[in-house]
Design an enzyme around this catalytic site. Structure first.
Site, PDB file in Angstrom:
ATOM      1  N   THR A  27      20.390  27.854  10.189  1.00 57.96           N
ATOM      2  CA  THR A  27      19.466  27.920   9.046  1.00 57.96           C
ATOM      3  C   THR A  27      18.431  29.007   9.235  1.00 57.96           C
ATOM      4  O   THR A  27      17.942  29.589   8.267  1.00 57.96           O
ATOM      5  CB  THR A  27      18.790  26.547   8.872  1.00 57.96           C
ATOM      6  OG1 THR A  27      19.794  25.619   8.505  1.00 57.96           O
ATOM      7  CG2 THR A  27      17.705  26.558   7.814  1.00 57.96           C
ATOM      8  N   TYR A  41      20.981  25.790   0.596  1.00 55.59           N
ATOM      9  CA  TYR A  41      21.114  27.162   1.093  1.00 55.59           C
ATOM     10  C   TYR A  41      22.419  27.305   1.867  1.00 55.59           C
ATOM     11  O   TYR A  41      23.088  26.315   2.159  1.00 55.59           O
ATOM     12  CB  TYR A  41      19.922  27.511   2.007  1.00 55.59           C
ATOM     13  CG  TYR A  41      19.850  26.626   3.227  1.00 55.59           C
ATOM     14  CD1 TYR A  41      20.566  26.930   4.377  1.00 55.59           C
ATOM     15  CD2 TYR A  41      19.087  25.454   3.220  1.00 55.59           C
ATOM     16  CE1 TYR A  41      20.540  26.099   5.483  1.00 55.59           C
ATOM     17  CE2 TYR A  41      19.049  24.632   4.326  1.00 55.59           C
ATOM     18  CZ  TYR A  41      19.772  24.946   5.449  1.00 55.59           C
ATOM     19  OH  TYR A  41      19.750  24.125   6.533  1.00 55.59           O
ATOM     20  N   THR A 109      20.115  24.045  13.935  1.00 50.69           N
ATOM     21  CA  THR A 109      19.514  22.852  14.543  1.00 50.69           C
ATOM     22  C   THR A 109      20.533  21.733  14.764  1.00 50.69           C
ATOM     23  O   THR A 109      20.334  20.883  15.633  1.00 50.69           O
ATOM     24  CB  THR A 109      18.387  22.289  13.649  1.00 50.69           C
ATOM     25  OG1 THR A 109      18.924  21.967  12.364  1.00 50.69           O
ATOM     26  CG2 THR A 109      17.239  23.267  13.507  1.00 50.69           C
ATOM     27  N   ASP A 110      21.634  21.732  13.985  1.00 49.86           N
ATOM     28  CA  ASP A 110      22.514  20.554  13.986  1.00 49.86           C
ATOM     29  C   ASP A 110      23.109  20.232  15.357  1.00 49.86           C
ATOM     30  O   ASP A 110      23.204  19.059  15.735  1.00 49.86           O
ATOM     31  CB  ASP A 110      23.651  20.739  12.968  1.00 49.86           C
ATOM     32  CG  ASP A 110      23.167  20.568  11.531  1.00 49.86           C
ATOM     33  OD1 ASP A 110      22.035  20.090  11.331  1.00 49.86           O
ATOM     34  OD2 ASP A 110      23.921  20.922  10.611  1.00 49.86           O
ATOM     35  N   LYS A 180      17.867  16.273  17.909  1.00 50.60           N
ATOM     36  CA  LYS A 180      17.392  16.473  16.544  1.00 50.60           C
ATOM     37  C   LYS A 180      17.171  15.073  15.985  1.00 50.60           C
ATOM     38  O   LYS A 180      18.113  14.297  15.829  1.00 50.60           O
ATOM     39  CB  LYS A 180      18.420  17.240  15.710  1.00 50.60           C
ATOM     40  CG  LYS A 180      17.941  17.486  14.290  1.00 50.60           C
ATOM     41  CD  LYS A 180      18.900  18.361  13.502  1.00 50.60           C
ATOM     42  CE  LYS A 180      18.362  18.562  12.085  1.00 50.60           C
ATOM     43  NZ  LYS A 180      19.247  19.422  11.273  1.00 50.60           N
ATOM     44  N   GLU A 302      24.096   2.031  36.575  1.00 49.57           N
ATOM     45  CA  GLU A 302      24.822   2.443  37.783  1.00 49.57           C
ATOM     46  C   GLU A 302      26.280   2.722  37.451  1.00 49.57           C
ATOM     47  O   GLU A 302      26.866   3.710  37.900  1.00 49.57           O
ATOM     48  CB  GLU A 302      24.715   1.366  38.856  1.00 49.57           C
ATOM     49  CG  GLU A 302      23.488   1.587  39.734  1.00 49.57           C
ATOM     50  CD  GLU A 302      22.954   0.314  40.327  1.00 49.57           C
ATOM     51  OE1 GLU A 302      23.763  -0.450  40.871  1.00 49.57           O
ATOM     52  OE2 GLU A 302      21.718   0.093  40.226  1.00 49.57           O
TER      53      GLU A 302
HETATM   54  N1  ASP Z   1      23.505  23.280   9.369  1.00 48.71           N
HETATM   55  C1  ASP Z   1      22.490  24.128   9.959  1.00 48.71           C
HETATM   56  C2  ASP Z   1      22.980  24.556  11.334  1.00 48.71           C
HETATM   57  O1  ASP Z   1      22.971  23.749  12.213  1.00 48.71           O
HETATM   58  C3  ASP Z   1      21.227  23.380  10.060  1.00 48.71           C
HETATM   59  C4  ASP Z   1      20.080  24.116  10.693  1.00 48.71           C
HETATM   60  O2  ASP Z   1      20.227  25.135  11.332  1.00 48.71           O
HETATM   61  O3  ASP Z   1      18.953  23.607  10.540  1.00 48.71           O
HETATM   62  O4  ASP Z   1      23.390  25.674  11.507  1.00 48.71           O
END
Ligand code: ASP
Length: 325
Positions: A27, A41, A109-110, A180, A302
């Site tokens: 993103t 997006y 982020t994913d 996340k 353990e």
């Molecule tokens: N779908 C996106 C990715 O992981 C989400 C992000 O980057 O926030 O590339």
């Protein structure tokens, strides 16, 4: 802790410190048709050079020397083992150059927590490897990518910093426990009970705890063909769980299974029976918890070994590496 400009002259052992930025998409490189649209997006549209252009401070006098390379261009939901191999190899090669103080990786982020754990487990380096990302596309009214990129470079150029780290929303996390945890907020990441290792405030790092150490086997020790890497899947325990999914995976040739167990490692009896059969057939079964916070405790821990403190997604990486031998 020194500031970014303090860091520049000595991070490169006398020369100007160099930070190499490897773009992989996400993103942070995403664009949408409307500036106000934070969710509709397309990820991975802008080049890493474009991302750099949005951070004038990185071209200002006193900034580190920056080199930018486009290693991949994907939505990190589609992250794959071939890209992980290429990334580990490239980071290792770049960090071997004495003038390079650290590497920054722009990522989605994913699956950032998985890539962070992958690199932490594979790389062996005293230099920082800093992943950064954004929750808003580059076209958003309040894009978080430029500040995150600037903060990530600050962390990568600061002497004494080491380990595989993630920098988002002014917080610096290690790979262990990284998750996340929010679908939308710019401060989407947590590190469970441990919290962030440091914060970045106006170009200055304020650390709370020692830096993690990346002491893996090295990218050169990885089997060259990712298609041949051991197949490890995650199965979840839940109300109404059945064993059929596990039996199908075993029949299809899975080599390892990570159970996303309930609570402190408990597993539905139907699933448990199928997992016992899988183990008897030679499949390696690891247990971790599906709880967002905490680790497995007591005898369960353990038995779980390395997976006890890992999320199911990080445990999958650990089991795959372990099966590589
Ligand atoms: N779908 C996106 C990715 O992981 C989400 C992000 O980057 O926030 O590339």
């Amino acid at each position: 802790m020194p500031s970014l400009s303090d860091a520049i002259s000595d991070a490169g052992r006398g020369a100007r410190a160099t930070v190499v930025i490897l773009g992989t998409g996400g993103t942070i490189a995403g664009t949408s048709a409307r500036a106000g649209d934070n969710v509709g997006y397309t990820a991975a549209q802008r080049s890493v050079q474009d991302l750099l252009a949005a951070v004038p401070a990185l071209a200002a006098p006193g900034a580190p020397a920056i080199e930018a390379e486009q290693l991949a261009q994907l939505d990190s939901k589609d992250m794959d083992h071939a890209t992980w191999l290429a990334l580990a190899q490239r980071v290792q090669l770049v960090l071997a150059r004495p003038e390079v103080a650290g590497v920054v990786i722009t990522h989605g982020t994913d699956t950032l927590e998985e890539t962070a754990w992958w690199l932490h487990s594979v790389l062996a380096t005293p230099k920082p490897v800093v992943l950064t990302a954004a929750m808003r596309p580059a076209t958003a009214l309040a894009a978080d990518g430029p500040q995150n990129l600037l903060d990530a470079v600050t962390v990568a150029a600061t002497p004494g910093v080491q380990g595989v780290l993630a920098v988002l929303a002014g917080q610096v996390f290690g790979a262990l426990g990284l998750r996340k945890a929010h679908t939308y907020r710019p401060d989407a990441f947590t590190a469970g009970d441990g919290g962030p290792i440091a914060v970045v405030e106006e170009g200055r790092l304020r650390p709370f705890r020692p830096w993690p150490v990346a002491a893996g086997r090295g990218a050169a020790a990885l089997p060259a063909d990712p298609q041949a890497w051991p197949w490890v899947e995650i199965v979840a325990s839940h109300a109404g769980a059945r064993g059929d999914g596990v039996r199908a995976l075993v029949a299809a040739g899975v080599r390892g299974l990570v159970v996303a167990a309930t609570g402190n490692g408990t597993v539905h009896r139907e699933l448990e029976a199928a997992l016992a059969q899988a183990q008897a057939a030679g499949v390696v079964v690891w247990r971790s918890t599906r709880c967002a916070d905490g680790v497995l405790i007591g005898a369960v821990a353990e038995a779980a070994g390395a997976a006890a403190a890992l999320s199911p997604w990080q445990a999958r990486v650990a089991l795959m590496l372990s099966l590589m031998g």
